[in-house]
Design a protein around this motif. Structure first.
Motif, mmCIF file in Angstrom:
data_model
loop_
_atom_site.group_PDB
_atom_site.id
_atom_site.type_symbol
_atom_site.label_atom_id
_atom_site.label_comp_id
_atom_site.label_asym_id
_atom_site.label_seq_id
_atom_site.Cartn_x
_atom_site.Cartn_y
_atom_site.Cartn_z
ATOM 1 N N SER A 16 0.885 -1.137 0.040
ATOM 2 C CA SER A 16 0.023 -0.116 -0.051
ATOM 3 C C SER A 16 0.757 1.285 -0.080
ATOM 4 C CB SER A 16 -0.904 -0.264 1.079
ATOM 5 O OG SER A 16 -1.512 1.410 1.245
ATOM 6 N N VAL A 17 0.330 2.271 -0.721
ATOM 7 C CA VAL A 17 1.130 3.414 -0.848
ATOM 8 C C VAL A 17 0.303 4.333 0.070
ATOM 9 C CG1 VAL A 17 1.793 5.651 -2.166
ATOM 10 C CG2 VAL A 17 1.769 3.379 -3.026
ATOM 11 N N PRO A 18 0.878 4.911 1.170
ATOM 12 C CA PRO A 18 0.200 5.509 2.429
ATOM 13 C C PRO A 18 -0.703 6.789 1.897
ATOM 14 C CG PRO A 18 2.518 5.580 2.934
ATOM 15 C CD PRO A 18 2.529 4.811 1.601
ATOM 16 N N LEU A 19 -1.677 7.222 2.405
ATOM 17 C CA LEU A 19 -2.167 8.531 2.359
ATOM 18 C C LEU A 19 -1.208 9.585 2.231
ATOM 19 C CD1 LEU A 19 -4.916 9.766 1.861
ATOM 20 C CD2 LEU A 19 -5.210 9.882 4.121
ATOM 21 N N ARG A 20 -0.337 9.851 3.138
ATOM 22 C CA ARG A 20 0.404 10.803 3.274
ATOM 23 C C ARG A 20 1.311 11.079 1.999
ATOM 24 N NH1 ARG A 20 2.859 6.893 6.388
ATOM 25 N NH2 ARG A 20 5.119 6.285 5.962
ATOM 26 N N HIS A 21 1.552 9.996 1.338
ATOM 27 C CA HIS A 21 2.432 10.012 0.136
ATOM 28 C C HIS A 21 1.385 10.481 -1.157
ATOM 29 C CE1 HIS A 21 5.839 7.496 1.746
ATOM 30 N NE2 HIS A 21 6.090 8.809 2.379
ATOM 31 N N VAL A 22 0.246 9.913 -0.961
ATOM 32 C CA VAL A 22 -0.778 10.022 -2.284
ATOM 33 C C VAL A 22 -1.386 11.222 -2.383
ATOM 34 C CG1 VAL A 22 -2.879 8.838 -3.373
ATOM 35 C CG2 VAL A 22 -1.161 7.442 -2.040
ATOM 36 N N ALA A 23 -1.846 11.688 -1.199
ATOM 37 C CA ALA A 23 -2.757 12.905 -1.443
ATOM 38 C C ALA A 23 -2.038 14.141 -1.653
ATOM 39 C CB ALA A 23 -3.474 13.113 0.124
ATOM 40 N N PRO A 24 -0.871 14.512 -1.131
ATOM 41 C CA PRO A 24 -0.202 15.683 -1.507
ATOM 42 C C PRO A 24 0.186 15.714 -2.930
ATOM 43 C CG PRO A 24 0.527 14.791 0.708
ATOM 44 C CD PRO A 24 -0.192 13.844 0.197
ATOM 45 N N GLY A 25 0.762 14.496 -3.278
ATOM 46 C CA GLY A 25 1.444 14.130 -4.622
ATOM 47 C C GLY A 25 0.364 14.473 -5.698
ATOM 48 N N LEU A 26 -0.861 14.021 -5.468
ATOM 49 C CA LEU A 26 -1.950 14.096 -6.447
ATOM 50 C C LEU A 26 -2.640 15.660 -6.468
ATOM 51 C CD1 LEU A 26 -4.347 11.003 -5.870
ATOM 52 C CD2 LEU A 26 -2.722 11.454 -7.793
ATOM 53 N N LEU A 27 -2.353 16.233 -5.337
ATOM 54 C CA LEU A 27 -2.970 17.711 -5.370
ATOM 55 C C LEU A 27 -1.848 18.571 -5.854
ATOM 56 C CD1 LEU A 27 -4.427 17.876 -1.545
ATOM 57 C CD2 LEU A 27 -5.338 18.121 -3.765
ATOM 58 N N ARG A 28 -0.664 18.445 -5.770
ATOM 59 C CA ARG A 28 0.434 19.101 -6.552
ATOM 60 C C ARG A 28 0.520 18.919 -7.896
ATOM 61 N NH1 ARG A 28 3.444 17.765 -1.716
ATOM 62 N NH2 ARG A 28 4.656 16.341 -3.318
ATOM 63 N N ASP A 29 0.743 17.764 -8.449
ATOM 64 C CA ASP A 29 1.040 17.431 -9.747
ATOM 65 C C ASP A 29 0.717 15.942 -9.927
ATOM 66 O OD1 ASP A 29 1.889 16.859 -12.219
ATOM 67 O OD2 ASP A 29 4.094 17.815 -11.875
ATOM 68 N N PRO A 30 -0.792 15.784 -10.155
ATOM 69 C CA PRO A 30 -1.195 14.401 -10.537
ATOM 70 C C PRO A 30 -0.320 13.561 -11.367
ATOM 71 C CG PRO A 30 -2.887 16.024 -11.215
ATOM 72 C CD PRO A 30 -1.584 16.929 -10.493
ATOM 73 N N VAL A 31 -0.011 14.253 -12.510
ATOM 74 C CA VAL A 31 0.585 13.383 -13.658
ATOM 75 C C VAL A 31 2.220 12.671 -12.937
ATOM 76 C CG1 VAL A 31 2.003 13.178 -15.721
ATOM 77 C CG2 VAL A 31 -0.274 14.378 -15.530
ATOM 78 N N ARG A 32 2.796 13.515 -12.449
ATOM 79 C CA ARG A 32 4.024 13.367 -11.763
ATOM 80 C C ARG A 32 3.869 12.247 -10.426
ATOM 81 N NH1 ARG A 32 8.440 17.556 -9.881
ATOM 82 N NH2 ARG A 32 8.607 17.795 -12.273
#
Length: 459
Positions: A16-32
């Motif tokens: 599992s990729v934890p929420l603390r890694h998923v949410a900020p990344g998707l908000l900043r730059d979802p493609v990256r």
């Protein structure tokens, strides 16, 4: 001595990729962020923790082939309602759905998009494209810059409405539909990024979605109704003549749904993908020079027609590389229909899988220097050496896009006619930002300076 078979590998839970890694990344730059999750997965099926919503990310070509192709009957499209739900409000059931209704629509429409049928209308399409391209003579001679996305939309609408919709939809109406499609694609972004939010709960973009859907119906519903009982081999007349598997004629709602869907799928890919071409050519002068040399040698300063296409091999490679980086249908969510395993990972019934050509096409595990624009990836030898599902911009299996063959022929004709007649220069070589919407698109306009080719105007 009998060699025993190795013991089967026990199915395991996904990492599992934890929420603390998923949410900020998707908000900043979802493609990256999505590509980063794919890189860290290293070919495994992993689970993304987005709070209450925890989909599985599938990136390995072997796994993609099982989901979209070999085991497609266990991975439903309509069942992935968290993602399809927002768009079903526009397209309903039919060619973009699943199950018996989709099967009926696919059977009725597929004959219009076979290679033989598309090639039978190719001379007419090529002439229309050449005429539409020639309308850039005015800004070329006046030294006036053009919005190439808008010009490509005009060119595509003229070609598609004439050859696939029997001129039932005017170019002006078709451009209105494209603008409404653009509004819909961006209005659903909040729901695409937060698919766990129920449709009954209002979200930003909902009002814009309803307004755009109403504009589409205002244009198309009267056209659909007026085509009932008419002759012709265009999309709308073909749908009205179609019947379900048990012999019932299609009702108006399904004809409307499939007409809306087919207008979208026959225009969006070509318009959106080609917009990225011109900045990439500005940043890769060796690719631009080779492309121009091929078109000049094949066309000889004349309008480009079907007879030229077999020799536009490098042009096809450029298009493949472009759609590798920018697959318009960037996300193909699926729902697990029965408990199963994939890549040794247990998948419960009801789980959502995220299959994304945008991600797989940009992973270093499968592509050397994946961020570079390099048409040489698509030489015949390199294509043969690659897994067929390392490159799947049009999906695969039973739901592979009907318009794949049409895209390549149409896009080659547009690019080749533009470069045979004009010299095009981007005003800014900066690559436009990628916008993750219902269909991938540029966030920014691309403006070009247009000049007649040195050899003079094309006759």
């Amino acid at each position: 001595m009998v060699t025993p078979h190795p013991a089967p590998t026990r199915a395991r839970r996904a990492r599992s990729v934890p929420l603390r890694h998923v949410a900020p990344g998707l908000l900043r730059d979802p493609v990256r962020a999505l590509v980063g999750f794919g890189e860290r997965a290293d070919g495994e099926v992993v689970r993304l923790n987005v709070g209450a919503f925890r989909p599985y990310l599938v990136t390995d070509p072997d796994h993609v082939q099982q989901v979209l192709g070999d085991r497609a009957d266990n991975f439903g499209r309509s069942g992935a309602g968290a993602f399809w739900g927002p768009l079903r409000r526009l397209f309903g059931d039919g060619i973009l759905g699943d199950g018996p209704v989709w099967s009926d629509s696919r059977r009725i429409l597929q004959p219009l998009f076979t290679a033989r049928r598309v090639e039978s209308v190719l001379h007419r399409m090529a002439a229309t494209i050449a005429d539409a391209v020639a309308e850039l003579d005015a800004p070329a001679h006046a030294g006036r810059p053009v919005d190439i996305g808008a010009e490509q939309a005009r060119i595509v609408c003229r070609a598609i409405m004439e050859t696939f919709f029997g001129d039932r939809i005017s170019v002006a109406d078709a451009l209105c539909l494209i603008r409404a499609q653009d509004a819909i694609a961006t209005s659903v972004i909040p729901r695409v990024l937060a698919p766990f939010v129920p449709l009954a709960l209002p979200m930003p973009g909902d009002r814009a979605f309803r307004d755009a859907a109403r504009r589409i119906d205002d244009v198309l519903v009267p056209i659909v109704r007026s085509a009932r009982g008419s002759d012709g081999d265009d999309v709308i007349a073909t749908l009205w003549r179609g019947a379900t598997a048990d012999g019932r004629p299609l009702d108006e709602r399904q004809v409307r749904n499939d007409t809306v869907a087919m207008v979208a799928v026959t225009t969006e890919t070509t318009v959106n993908v080609l917009t990225w071409l011109w900045p990439h050519l500005a940043r890769a002068p060796e690719v631009a020079a080779r492309l121009q040399e091929e078109i000049d040698s094949v066309a000889g300063g004349h309008p480009v027609g079907p007879e030229h296409l077999p020799r536009l091999r490098y042009t096809r490679m450029v298009l493949d590389e472009l759609i590798r980086l920018y697959p318009v249908a960037w996300l193909a969510p699926r729902q697990v229909l029965r408990p199963t395993t994939l890549g040794g990972v247990r998948l419960p019934a009801g789980a959502t899988l995220l299959v994304s050509p945008l991600v797989t096409h940009r992973l270093a595990r499968y592509w050397d220097d994946p961020g570079a624009f390099d048409p040489e990836r698509f030489t015949p030898d390199r294509v043969r050496a690659r897994h067929r599902y390392a490159f799947f911009p049009f999906g695969g299996g039973p739901h592979q896009c009907l318009g794949m063959h049409l895209f390549y022929l149409e896009a080659q004709l547009i690019v080749a006619n533009l470069l045979a007649r004009y010299r095009l220069r981007v005003r800014s070589p900066r690559l436009p930002a990628v916008q993750l919407a219902a269909a991938l698109r540029t966030r920014d306009r691309v403006e070009l300076d247009v000049r007649p080719a040195r050899t003079g105007a094309v006759a």
